[in-house]
Scaffold this active site. Sequence first.
Site, mmCIF file in Angstrom:
data_model
loop_
_atom_site.group_PDB
_atom_site.id
_atom_site.type_symbol
_atom_site.label_atom_id
_atom_site.label_comp_id
_atom_site.label_asym_id
_atom_site.label_seq_id
_atom_site.Cartn_x
_atom_site.Cartn_y
_atom_site.Cartn_z
ATOM 1 N N PHE A 115 -42.237 11.971 -15.512
ATOM 2 C CA PHE A 115 -42.498 13.349 -15.942
ATOM 3 C C PHE A 115 -42.297 13.434 -17.448
ATOM 4 O O PHE A 115 -41.223 13.126 -17.957
ATOM 5 C CB PHE A 115 -41.585 14.363 -15.240
ATOM 6 N N ASP A 132 -38.396 8.231 -23.075
ATOM 7 C CA ASP A 132 -38.305 9.689 -22.921
ATOM 8 C C ASP A 132 -36.908 10.001 -22.401
ATOM 9 O O ASP A 132 -36.623 9.832 -21.216
ATOM 10 C CB ASP A 132 -39.390 10.168 -21.938
ATOM 11 N N LYS A 168 -34.143 19.228 -23.949
ATOM 12 C CA LYS A 168 -33.193 19.799 -22.975
ATOM 13 C C LYS A 168 -31.798 20.096 -23.539
ATOM 14 O O LYS A 168 -31.596 21.157 -24.089
ATOM 15 C CB LYS A 168 -33.167 18.925 -21.724
HETATM 16 C C1 LIG Z 1 -38.106 18.323 -18.756
HETATM 17 C C2 LIG Z 1 -38.709 17.068 -19.219
HETATM 18 C C3 LIG Z 1 -39.779 17.064 -20.134
HETATM 19 C C4 LIG Z 1 -40.455 18.333 -20.600
HETATM 20 O O1 LIG Z 1 -39.600 19.131 -21.335
HETATM 21 P P1 LIG Z 1 -40.035 20.656 -21.676
HETATM 22 O O2 LIG Z 1 -38.966 21.108 -22.614
HETATM 23 O O3 LIG Z 1 -40.035 21.393 -20.376
HETATM 24 O O4 LIG Z 1 -41.370 20.589 -22.288
HETATM 25 C C5 LIG Z 1 -40.227 15.854 -20.592
HETATM 26 N N1 LIG Z 1 -39.692 14.699 -20.170
HETATM 27 C C6 LIG Z 1 -38.662 14.657 -19.294
HETATM 28 C C7 LIG Z 1 -38.081 13.348 -18.892
HETATM 29 C C8 LIG Z 1 -38.155 15.849 -18.778
HETATM 30 O O5 LIG Z 1 -37.178 15.798 -17.873
#
Ligand SMILES: *Cc1c(COP(=O)(O)O)cnc(C)c1O
Length: 399
Positions: free
Chosen positions: A137, A222, A251
Site C-alpha cells: 500500500f 516506504d 503518518k
Molecule cells: C498510509 C500509508 C500511505 C499513504 O499515506 P497517506 O498519508 O494516507 O497518503 C502510504 N504508504 C504506507 C505504507 C501507508 O501505510
Amino acid sequence: MNKKIIQLTEKHVAGTYGRYPIALVKGNGSKVWDKSGKQYLDFVSGLAVDNLGHCHPSVVSAIKKQAEKLIHVSNLYHIEPQSQLAEKLTSLSFADKVFFCNSGTEANEAAIKLARKYFFDQGQPKRTEIITMHNSFHGRTLGSLSATAQKKFHIGFKPLLPGFKYIPFNDLAAARKAISKKTCAILVEPLQGEGGVNIPDASYLKGLKKICQEQGVLLIFDEVQTGFGRTGKLFAYELYKTKPDVMTLAKALGGGVAIGAMAATNRVMKSFVPGTHAATFGGNPLACAAALASLKVITGKNFLDKANKTGVYFLQRLKEIAKKNPVVKEARGKGLFLALELNKPGGNVVVECMKQGFLINCIQQNTLRFIPPLNISRKEIDSLLPVLSECLTKLNEKP
Ligand SMILES: *Cc1c(COP(=O)(O)O)cnc(C)c1O
C-alpha cells in the site's frame, strides 16, 4: 449526541469511508471520547499516526507556540523549523537530505519522480520502471495507486500510470527475475501494513539491497506506517540493518499534524533541483514544529526501549490468545505493529470491541491490527485482552 455529527457527515461529506457510528471529539494519551462522553481505549492511533498518544503535552505546546509566531510562509524562503527538522531526520537516519510534503501518498509520488529523474540525469531516460510488491500500500493518488499492487484499489480508476511491475513480497527470486534494463527502483514497505501486517524473512531486505546494488537499481523503503518507533526501532530498516537509497515518511512524523517527507542520500537527491518538484504546504512552520516536538519525545531516553518491551509483552499475550482460540490462525508483529490473523472475517470483533470501549481495526477482511500509541501501559493492554478473547470465542462458535 453523536447523531447530529453523523447526520451532517452522511449528508455533506464524500462517502469514501465506511465509518463506525461514533464521533470522536476528545483525546488524552491512549484514551478518546465520543460526543456522548463514552470512553474508548485506542488501539488504532489514527492509523499509526498518534504514536505519542492523543494531545501529547510537548506537541500541543509546540503547536501553540509556533501558531503564535508563524503558521505558513512559502518555500521561496528559508523556514527555521523546517531546516531544524531536516537536520534532525538526517542525523537520525541514513539520509542526507529531505523533501517535505503533506502525506504518505505525496511522499511516494516524490520518490517515484526522484527515481526517474535520477536515471534521466545519468543519461538513462528509458530506465523508468519501478518494481513493487503484492499486497503493498503506497497511497491513493494515481502514481502511488499505480505502485500499490492490490487490484481492489484500482477498480474504476484505470488507466493507471504505466511503468510498475508487481511481484510477491518476501520473494528474492521473483525480484531477481523481475529486474531488467528498464528498472529504476524497487519500492517496498519493510513490513507491510495495510496488506496485513506482513513480516519479511530476516534476510529479505538485505537480499533486495544486494540485488539492487548488483543491478544499479535504487532501493526505496516506504516507511510511512513503520516509521517513528512503530516496529520498535525509530525506522524499520534498522531492524534489518539495511539502508535504502530513499525512504518515505508521513503518518506519525508530525505527532498528529499532517506532514510527509521523502528522505534520500545526496547521490540521489541531487537530481531534485529548483523547479523539478514542489509542495506549497510542504515543510510549513506549524507542521515542522509539531514534528520536532514529537521526534524529541520519541528519541528521548528509554522511550523506544520501553515501547519495544510493551510490544514484546503485547505480542506474548496475543500469542496466548491465539493458542486458546481456534479461530486465530496466527499472532504476529514487531514492536507495537501487531496483528491476529483469523480464519474468519473479523469485522464483528471490531464492532463488538468498540461497543465495549476498545478501538481496534481489521484489514484484509480477516486480520485484526493493533497499533496503539507507543506509550500505552501494560494495564491498558491488559484491559483489552479479556474482551478480545471473549469476542474471538463468540466468533469461533458462530456457524
Ligand atoms: C498510509 C500509508 C500511505 C499513504 O499515506 P497517506 O498519508 O494516507 O497518503 C502510504 N504508504 C504506507 C505504507 C501507508 O501505510
